[in-house]
Design an enzyme around this catalytic site. Sequence first.
Site, mmCIF file in Angstrom:
data_model
loop_
_atom_site.group_PDB
_atom_site.id
_atom_site.type_symbol
_atom_site.label_atom_id
_atom_site.label_comp_id
_atom_site.label_asym_id
_atom_site.label_seq_id
_atom_site.Cartn_x
_atom_site.Cartn_y
_atom_site.Cartn_z
ATOM 1 N N GLU A 43 0.881 -9.041 -4.045
ATOM 2 C CA GLU A 43 1.908 -7.950 -4.122
ATOM 3 C C GLU A 43 3.178 -7.251 -4.357
ATOM 4 O O GLU A 43 3.389 -8.402 -4.993
ATOM 5 C CB GLU A 43 1.774 -7.440 -1.895
ATOM 6 N N LYS A 104 6.003 3.245 -1.898
ATOM 7 C CA LYS A 104 4.984 2.529 -1.360
ATOM 8 C C LYS A 104 3.581 2.893 -0.815
ATOM 9 O O LYS A 104 3.453 3.794 -0.542
ATOM 10 C CB LYS A 104 6.148 2.289 0.287
ATOM 11 N N VAL A 124 -0.252 -4.414 1.479
ATOM 12 C CA VAL A 124 -1.099 -5.427 1.654
ATOM 13 C C VAL A 124 -2.571 -5.365 1.425
ATOM 14 O O VAL A 124 -3.155 -5.649 1.148
ATOM 15 C CB VAL A 124 -0.824 -6.424 2.854
ATOM 16 N N ASP A 156 1.329 3.829 15.759
ATOM 17 C CA ASP A 156 2.333 3.422 14.513
ATOM 18 C C ASP A 156 0.970 2.078 14.170
ATOM 19 O O ASP A 156 2.260 1.374 14.860
ATOM 20 C CB ASP A 156 4.003 3.571 14.695
ATOM 21 N N SER A 158 -0.302 -0.089 11.755
ATOM 22 C CA SER A 158 -0.326 -0.448 10.009
ATOM 23 C C SER A 158 -1.579 -0.448 9.707
ATOM 24 O O SER A 158 -2.682 -1.035 10.279
ATOM 25 C CB SER A 158 0.366 -1.906 10.073
ATOM 26 N N ALA A 159 -1.710 -0.299 8.481
ATOM 27 C CA ALA A 159 -2.854 -0.079 7.759
ATOM 28 C C ALA A 159 -3.469 -1.418 6.980
ATOM 29 O O ALA A 159 -4.644 -1.712 7.310
ATOM 30 C CB ALA A 159 -3.370 0.912 6.680
ATOM 31 N N ASP A 160 -2.797 -2.245 7.258
ATOM 32 C CA ASP A 160 -2.646 -3.732 7.190
ATOM 33 C C ASP A 160 -3.488 -4.273 7.617
ATOM 34 O O ASP A 160 -4.569 -4.663 7.102
ATOM 35 C CB ASP A 160 -1.369 -4.954 6.921
ATOM 36 N N LYS A 177 5.216 -9.718 10.644
ATOM 37 C CA LYS A 177 7.122 -9.115 11.303
ATOM 38 C C LYS A 177 7.589 -9.131 12.077
ATOM 39 O O LYS A 177 6.608 -8.753 13.339
ATOM 40 C CB LYS A 177 7.130 -7.902 9.999
#
Length: 691
Positions: A43, A104, A124, A156, A158-160, A177
């Site tokens: 990435e 981003k 990602v 909230d 993540s789209a990951d 993380k």
Amino acid sequence: MLKRVSALIIRRGLSTFQNDSVFRLHPSVSQALAEKRPVVALESTIITHGMPYPHNLSTAREVEAIVRDQDATPATVGVIEGKVHVGLSMEELDFLAHCAGSVKVSRRDLPYVVSQGLTGGTTVSATMIAAQRAGIPVFVTGGIGGVHRDGENSLDISADLTELGRTPIAVVSAGVKSILDIGRTLEFLETQGVCVATYGTSKDFPAFFSRLSGFTSPYQVSDPDKAAQLIESALSLGVHSGVLIAVPIPQEHSATGQRIDRAIQTAVAEASSQGIAGKHVTPYILRRVNELTLGKSLQSNIALIHNNAKVGSQIACALSKRMKEGKSSDALHHPAKQSQSSIVVIGGMNVDFIAKGKTKTLQFGQTNPGSVCQSYGGVGRNIADCLSRLGHRPTFISATGSDSNADAVFNYCKHMDTSGVMRLEGQSTATYCAVITENGELSLGLGDMDVHQQITEQYVSQFETQLLSSTLVCLDGNIPASTIKYVCSVAKRHNINVWYEPTNSEKACKPFLSDAWKSLSYTSPNLAELCSMNKTLGLQTPEVLPNSLEQVLSLAVALSRPLLEHLHCLVVTLGKNGVLVCGEHHAGSINMKPRKEAKTRTLCAVHYPALSVAAHETMNVSGAGDSFAGALMAGILQGRDTDTCVRMGLLAARLSLASPHPIAPVLTTHSIEPDRFEKHSWPTRRFMWID
């Protein structure tokens, strides 16, 4: 514009990818993929948003060097002026590292960034999309995103995580993380169907800066080969979800728990008080944690990325080795081809039981001597099977039950892409039983096809991106009329060629119950089915079909003429009398190439006699027509001339008749290459004009 945006998320092959108006494949990556050497996707948000300059550039170069040291090819993904690059030059890496206004780029952002010609680093999720499209099965990153703290209230997430649930890529990372809610992240991954495994000797799930998160992975892989086995199995199953390989940070670089936790708590509180949200949270917290730990977190970040690159490259090499040694499935031998789908087939998938008598006539009401064999059919499945054996990778959309028959047919169809076939609880997989005489004639057929009614417009609409990218869509008559109408409406709006394969006289009329038939490009009925089509349109048809060849050809031409007002080409199958191809005259033959636009045409027909097959050699009549149609489509997609296309179809049909299976397992491009046969061995074709 719609097709351009859709192309970002449509699975296509390497050759198409290289000429794409949006995607750019670096020559080193292209060559490695062509030679089936290991490639590792990387990435670029770590360059644009993850680290300050010059650490971002030096780390990117170091990571690529580590990948090369492990005998793999790095493919850093980034967006430069609206083009998605898979593999970056040194100059392009430097450009991204210095670009102050970079975006981003997640899945959500790709359409806008491309449309506006912007530059950005891929997260990602966006990197997974590009890697999967290029045919790269292994992707290395630092740590994936997840459910944010208080995510149960803010939502909230993540789209990951959702990308891992729908894109078949192996992601190698240092877990999640540590600034995130790791427990809820793992729960969410389970919901998405993502296989998670810790790399090493334990199941302890790592937390980016720390080797321990307090949570465990469902599974554990101890070495590169075990990880490669896991990835191979996931991709072979066609489950359309990714694999997460969680690699703990090296012990010597693991951050001390209390110090890092205090820094994270402080950074999270500051972000909240300052109203920082969305995609800006992670970059802010990582930067602030680095400040609070006096640079220790940045050193750990770089160390874990280096380690991930090494481990991920070793896994990619192990996977490549398994492919070359033939340990993996045929789909994995051609990862780029696996994603290629120039044709979509929508139709039935059956388990067939063929009973062949040992006498010329069968006596009903008593037991007849014969043999019974099980095979696997369905018109749509047969055509997709044929195309798969002839070098294509069609997207096959169908439905089965969740029973032992489904297990058997899926096991047989491992050489095909069956990821578009849904398995339904409480439904029976379609079955067909044919009773044929000694000379191969069908005496009686029974079918339980109710499950095909579940191939609804709503289900097929989930594959609209594949439809929009296809050169040809094939529909069989087993699917509901409403689904046929939906596909035809999509085809009309986007100028897509549709082939309709009728399965009997009753089902032949389905597209003709509305104006849907006017959006068809090809259809291949027999004479009775052609009569049914005309009758549905209110046109006059004979009550009794003729027997002599001259009368059969004359009637077929007359019944084809009104349909050719809208259809591009009509192929009438005439059994022992061969086939009649009707359409636009071109150079003494028929123009069968996919139609690009409607125009005024001079119409003609060409009759091709059937190839002779001895009666005692005929084992199964259920798949000859489907073999013919599938091979004919393969020839059209390959750009072959009409004579070659039809002869490929006739050869495939002959192989089918002599096989217990509807599509002969010995079918290959070589086995139906007309040039292998002397020209004088082909029966003379007959040309006719159509008024």
